[in-house]
Design an enzyme around this catalytic site. Structure first.
Site, PDB file in Angstrom:
ATOM      1  N   GLU A 125      37.591  39.176  38.612  1.00  0.00           N
ATOM      2  CA  GLU A 125      37.352  40.453  39.309  1.00  0.00           C
ATOM      3  C   GLU A 125      36.921  41.456  38.251  1.00  0.00           C
ATOM      4  O   GLU A 125      37.718  41.876  37.421  1.00  0.00           O
ATOM      5  CB  GLU A 125      38.624  40.904  40.016  1.00  0.00           C
ATOM      6  CG  GLU A 125      39.037  39.905  41.079  1.00  0.00           C
ATOM      7  CD  GLU A 125      40.317  40.277  41.788  1.00  0.00           C
ATOM      8  OE1 GLU A 125      41.003  41.207  41.349  1.00  0.00           O
ATOM      9  OE2 GLU A 125      40.622  39.620  42.785  1.00  0.00           O
ATOM     10  N   CYS A 142      37.487  50.317  39.379  1.00  0.00           N
ATOM     11  CA  CYS A 142      36.362  49.372  39.390  1.00  0.00           C
ATOM     12  C   CYS A 142      35.447  49.596  40.582  1.00  0.00           C
ATOM     13  O   CYS A 142      34.244  49.402  40.496  1.00  0.00           O
ATOM     14  CB  CYS A 142      36.896  47.949  39.397  1.00  0.00           C
ATOM     15  SG  CYS A 142      38.006  47.619  40.780  1.00  0.00           S
ATOM     16  N   LYS A 150      49.861  38.329  31.384  1.00  0.00           N
ATOM     17  CA  LYS A 150      49.624  39.147  30.188  1.00  0.00           C
ATOM     18  C   LYS A 150      49.008  40.475  30.618  1.00  0.00           C
ATOM     19  O   LYS A 150      47.842  40.551  31.007  1.00  0.00           O
ATOM     20  CB  LYS A 150      48.686  38.460  29.189  1.00  0.00           C
ATOM     21  CG  LYS A 150      48.784  39.162  27.834  1.00  0.00           C
ATOM     22  CD  LYS A 150      47.532  39.110  26.996  1.00  0.00           C
ATOM     23  CE  LYS A 150      46.503  40.138  27.298  1.00  0.00           C
ATOM     24  NZ  LYS A 150      46.852  41.526  26.983  1.00  0.00           N
TER      25      LYS A 150
HETATM   26  P1  NAD Z   1      39.101  44.241  29.258  1.00  0.00           P
HETATM   27  O1  NAD Z   1      38.207  43.140  29.684  1.00  0.00           O
HETATM   28  O2  NAD Z   1      38.854  44.877  27.951  1.00  0.00           O
HETATM   29  O3  NAD Z   1      40.633  43.765  29.218  1.00  0.00           O
HETATM   30  C1  NAD Z   1      41.275  43.237  30.354  1.00  0.00           C
HETATM   31  C2  NAD Z   1      42.383  42.298  29.919  1.00  0.00           C
HETATM   32  O4  NAD Z   1      41.815  41.188  29.241  1.00  0.00           O
HETATM   33  C3  NAD Z   1      43.385  42.910  28.939  1.00  0.00           C
HETATM   34  O5  NAD Z   1      44.687  42.466  29.268  1.00  0.00           O
HETATM   35  C4  NAD Z   1      42.954  42.333  27.601  1.00  0.00           C
HETATM   36  O6  NAD Z   1      44.001  42.253  26.667  1.00  0.00           O
HETATM   37  C5  NAD Z   1      42.507  40.961  28.023  1.00  0.00           C
HETATM   38  N1  NAD Z   1      41.582  40.285  27.098  1.00  0.00           N
HETATM   39  C6  NAD Z   1      40.666  40.848  26.268  1.00  0.00           C
HETATM   40  N2  NAD Z   1      40.009  39.889  25.588  1.00  0.00           N
HETATM   41  C7  NAD Z   1      40.519  38.696  25.986  1.00  0.00           C
HETATM   42  C8  NAD Z   1      40.232  37.341  25.657  1.00  0.00           C
HETATM   43  N3  NAD Z   1      39.295  37.020  24.764  1.00  0.00           N
HETATM   44  N4  NAD Z   1      40.946  36.386  26.259  1.00  0.00           N
HETATM   45  C9  NAD Z   1      41.882  36.687  27.181  1.00  0.00           C
HETATM   46  N5  NAD Z   1      42.196  37.951  27.529  1.00  0.00           N
HETATM   47  C10 NAD Z   1      41.513  38.947  26.957  1.00  0.00           C
HETATM   48  O7  NAD Z   1      39.037  45.303  30.446  1.00  0.00           O
HETATM   49  P2  NAD Z   1      39.721  46.731  30.509  1.00  0.00           P
HETATM   50  O8  NAD Z   1      38.955  47.683  29.658  1.00  0.00           O
HETATM   51  O9  NAD Z   1      41.180  46.587  30.285  1.00  0.00           O
HETATM   52  O10 NAD Z   1      39.518  47.086  32.050  1.00  0.00           O
HETATM   53  C11 NAD Z   1      38.427  47.781  32.545  1.00  0.00           C
HETATM   54  C12 NAD Z   1      37.489  46.842  33.261  1.00  0.00           C
HETATM   55  O11 NAD Z   1      38.169  46.184  34.332  1.00  0.00           O
HETATM   56  C13 NAD Z   1      36.340  47.578  33.916  1.00  0.00           C
HETATM   57  O12 NAD Z   1      35.153  46.866  33.706  1.00  0.00           O
HETATM   58  C14 NAD Z   1      36.711  47.560  35.398  1.00  0.00           C
HETATM   59  O13 NAD Z   1      35.632  47.680  36.275  1.00  0.00           O
HETATM   60  C15 NAD Z   1      37.395  46.251  35.511  1.00  0.00           C
HETATM   61  N6  NAD Z   1      38.239  46.217  36.705  1.00  0.00           N
HETATM   62  C16 NAD Z   1      37.879  45.411  37.754  1.00  0.00           C
HETATM   63  C17 NAD Z   1      38.641  45.379  38.912  1.00  0.00           C
HETATM   64  C18 NAD Z   1      38.269  44.508  40.075  1.00  0.00           C
HETATM   65  O14 NAD Z   1      39.135  44.234  40.896  1.00  0.00           O
HETATM   66  N7  NAD Z   1      37.042  44.058  40.193  1.00  0.00           N
HETATM   67  C19 NAD Z   1      39.790  46.165  38.992  1.00  0.00           C
HETATM   68  C20 NAD Z   1      40.129  46.972  37.918  1.00  0.00           C
HETATM   69  C21 NAD Z   1      39.348  46.975  36.768  1.00  0.00           C
END
Ligand code: NAD
Length: 489
Positions: free
Chosen positions: A255, A288, A180
Site C-alpha cells: 500500500e 496517502c 515493525k
Molecule cells: P518509508 O517507505 O520510508 O517507510 C515505511 C516503513 O518501511 C518504515 O517502517 C521503515 O522503517 C520501513 N523500511 C524502510 N526501508 C526498508 C527496507 N529496506 N526493508 C524493510 N522495511 C523498510 O515510508 P514513510 O516515509 O514512513 O511513509 C510515507 C509513505 O507511505 C508515503 O509514500 C505514503 O503515501 C505512504 N502511505 C501509504 C498508505 C496506503 O495505504 N497506501 C498509507 C499511509 C502511507
C-alpha cells in the site's frame, strides 16, 4: 541502556516484544516529538539477530494459534479491542506526542477505529465461508487456511491505525505476526504489545521489533520463514522489499503513495467542493489518499479559488494537542526540508503560491504553511510527485475528457474524488479513473469490508473484508468424490 520512558504520564517499554517478553538491543536510537523536538525516549535498535529471534518466536507459536478455534481467536481480538478502548486516552496522547497528528482526531476518530479494526476482523472471521458447489457430483469446499508468520511493516503518518489494519486480519486468519513500526513513531506499537498480552494473546503470536528499515526491516522482509509481507510506505522502499521478497517468493501486499486528483465540475455544489479540497490538508497533508491535485473546471475556477482561500486561511496552525488546532507540525526536519524543496523548485519553475509556500516562521519548528500552487505544468515535478505535506496544486480543464486525461496522467492510482451534481457524469467519469478508491461528493469514507489498495505504483493487491483473508490465508479447495466411502456400519 534505558528500557522505559514516560510520555505524557504514560509508561512505555522501549524494548522489543519477542516471544511474550521484553528483549533489549545493545544499541538504541533517539525518538523525538515533532511538536517541539523533545526527546521522547531511547528505543531499542534491532538488527538481524532480533529479526531472527522474532521470526523464530512467530514460527514456534504458529501451530497452536492456527489450531485455535475461530471463536476463541475472535474472542481474543475483541479482548484486545476492549484494551484499546480502556487505554484510548493514553494511546491518543502518546500517538500525538510521537507523530504530531491532532489529538482531537486521535481521540475521536483514529483510536476508536483501531479498536474497530480488531472487532471488525474478529466478526468477519466468524462469517467467512464460501458456499460448496458441485462438479459432476463431486463437492468443492473452499477453506481459508492460516498461512504462517507474517511480517508487517508500517509508516509513521498513522502508526497504530495502519499497523492494526494489518495486525487484526493477520491474527484473525490464524497467522502469527512480527510487526515493525516506523522509527519516527515507534511508541504506540509497544503499547499494543502490552494490550495484547493483557488480553491473553499467547506468547509469540504478536511480536514487535523496533529499529530502522534498512536494518531490522530488511532482515525481516528477506527472512525465509516469512509467509506473507504486508507493507505500507513509500514506492522506493516497496521496490526494495519486493526485490527481497522475490528471493523467497513471499507473497506481498503493498500500500503505497499517491498523487490523487480531486475533480471539481462546474455543476458541483461549490461549497462542498471547497470543503473537500480544504480537507486535503488533514494531518498536515501526510495522508496517502490526499487529493493533492485540484482539477477545477475553468468556468468556476476563479470563484472556487476565492472560496478556497477564504476557508483555508481560517485554518488554525499550531500545537496538535490544542483542541482549536486544525493543522499540526510535519513529522521530521528531513520531511520539512523535502516539502520545502518541492515547493521552492516549483516556484522557480514558474508556479505561483496562492497561499503559503514557506515554512511557518512564526511557529518555527516543523510547521509548514498550508500551500496552494497554480501555474504548474502537467509534466512538472510538483504535479507528478508525492509531496506528503500540506501542498496542493490547482489546474483547470475545459471538458470532461480533459479532466479524465489529466486525472489519470501520473504513475499513481491510489484514489480519486469527484465533485459533481450530475449522477451520470459521476458514473461516466468514475468508470474511467485509474484508482483503487473513487469518492463521489465525499472523501475518506472507508468501510473495512471494502477492498482497499492502489493501482499502478500506488500498490499491489487489495486488503479489506474478504480480500484481507484471501491475502493472509492459503485458500484451499477440497474436492470430494460422491462415492468411495467405506461402509463403517
Ligand atoms: P518509508 O517507505 O520510508 O517507510 C515505511 C516503513 O518501511 C518504515 O517502517 C521503515 O522503517 C520501513 N523500511 C524502510 N526501508 C526498508 C527496507 N529496506 N526493508 C524493510 N522495511 C523498510 O515510508 P514513510 O516515509 O514512513 O511513509 C510515507 C509513505 O507511505 C508515503 O509514500 C505514503 O503515501 C505512504 N502511505 C501509504 C498508505 C496506503 O495505504 N497506501 C498509507 C499511509 C502511507
Amino acid at each position: 541502556m534505558t528500557d522505559r520512558t514516560i510520555v505524557a504520564g504514560v509508561a512505555i517499554d522501549t524494548r522489543h516484544w519477542i516471544g511474550g517478553r521484553r528483549v533489549g538491543s545493545a544499541e538504541t536510537f533517539t525518538d523525538h516529538s515533532p511538536i517541539d523536538g523533545a526527546v521522547l525516549g531511547e528505543i531499542a535498535r534491532g538488527g538481524a539477530a532480533e529479526a531472527d529471534a522474532a521470526m523464530a518466536a512467530a514460527k514456534a507459536a504458529f501451530p497452536a494459534w492456527a489450531a485455535t478455534p475461530r471463536a476463541e481467536r475472535a474472542r481474543l481480538l475483541h479482548a484486545i479491542a476492549d484494551g484499546v478502548e480502556k487505554r484510548l486516552e493514553e494511546l491518543a496522547i502518546v500517538e500525538t506526542s510521537d507523530n504530531g497528528a491532532l489529538l482531537r482526531s486521535h481521540r475521536r476518530g483514529v483510536m476508536p477505529r483501531v479498536a474497530h479494526n480488531f472487532r471488525f476482523f474478529a466478526d468477519w472471521l466468524l462469517q467467512l465461508e464460501h458456499e460448496d458447489f458441485e462438479t459432476r457430483g463431486h463437492t468443492n469446499h473452499v477453506s481459508w487456511d492460516p498461512a504462517g508468520p507474517c511480517v508487517l511493516i508500517t509508516p509513521w503518518n498513522a502508526p497504530l491505525m495502519l499497523s492494526t489494519w494489518k495486525v487484526a486480519p493477520a491474527l484473525a486468519a490464524g497467522n502469527t505476526v512480527v510487526l515493525k513500526p516506523a522509527e519516527w513513531s515507534p511508541l504506540t506499537a509497544s503499547l499494543l504489545a502490552d494490550i495484547a498480552a493483557e488480553a491473553g494473546l499467547p506468547a509469540g503470536v504478536l511480536n514487535v521489533v523496533q529499529g530502522y528499515g534498512g536494518e531490522v526491516g530488511s532482515a525481516l522482509v528477506s527472512h525465509p520463514d516469512a509467509r506473507r509481507i504486508s507493507f505500507t510506505g513509500s514506492v522506493p522502499t516497496a521496490k526494495a522489499i519486493a526485490a527481497a521478497a522475490a528471493a523467497n517468493l513471499t507473497p506481498l501486499s503493498l500500500e503505497l503513495g499517491g498523487k490523487s486528483p480531486l475533480l471539481v465540475f462546474a455543476d458541483a455544489d461549490l461549497d462542498l467542493a471547497v470543503d473537500l479540497a480544504v480537507e486535503q490538508y488533514d494531518n498536515a497533508g501526510q495522508v496517502c489518499l490526499s487529493g493533492t491535485r485540484l482539477l477545477v473546471e475553468s468556468s468556476v475556477a476563479e470563484e472556487f479559488t476565492r472560496r478556497f482561500v477564504a476557508k483555508a486561511s481560517a485554518l488554525q496552525q499550531g500545537d496538535p494537542r490544542d483542541e482549536a488546532t486544525d493543522i499540526g507540525p510535519n513529522i521530521h526536519q528531513r520531511q520539512l526540508e523535502k516539502i520545502d524543496g518541492f515547493v521552492q523548485r516549483a516556484l522557480t519553475a514558474g508556479a505561483r503560491a496562492v497561499i503559503g509556500g514557506t515554512p511557518n516562521e512564526e511557529l518555527g519548528g516543523l510547521y509548514y504553511r498550508p500551500t496552494l500552487l497554480t501555474d504548474v505544468a502537467q509534466d512538472s515535478e510538483i504535479v507528478q510527485e508525492e509531496v506528503f505535506g500540506p501542498v496542493l496544486v490547482l489546474q483547470t480543464f475545459d471538458t470532461e475528457d480533459e479532466a479524465v486525461r489529466l486525472a489519470n496522467d501520473t504513475r499513481f492510482g491510489l484514489a480519486a474524488t469527484v465533485a459533481t451534481g450530475d449522477r451520470e457524469r459521476a458514473e461516466r467519469v468514475g468508470a474511467q479513473l485509474v484508482a483503487g478508491t473513487v469518492w463521489v461528493n465525499c472523501f475518506f469514507v472507508r468501510d473495512l469490508q471494502a477492498p482497499f489498495g492502489g493501482s499502478r505504483e500506488s500498490g499491489v493487491g487489495r486488503e479489506g473484508g474478504d480480500w484481507s483473508f484471501d491475502f493472509y490465508c492459503d485458500v484451499k479447495n477440497t474436492v470430494t468424490a460422491p462415492n468411495g466411502w467405506r461402509n463403517h456400519g
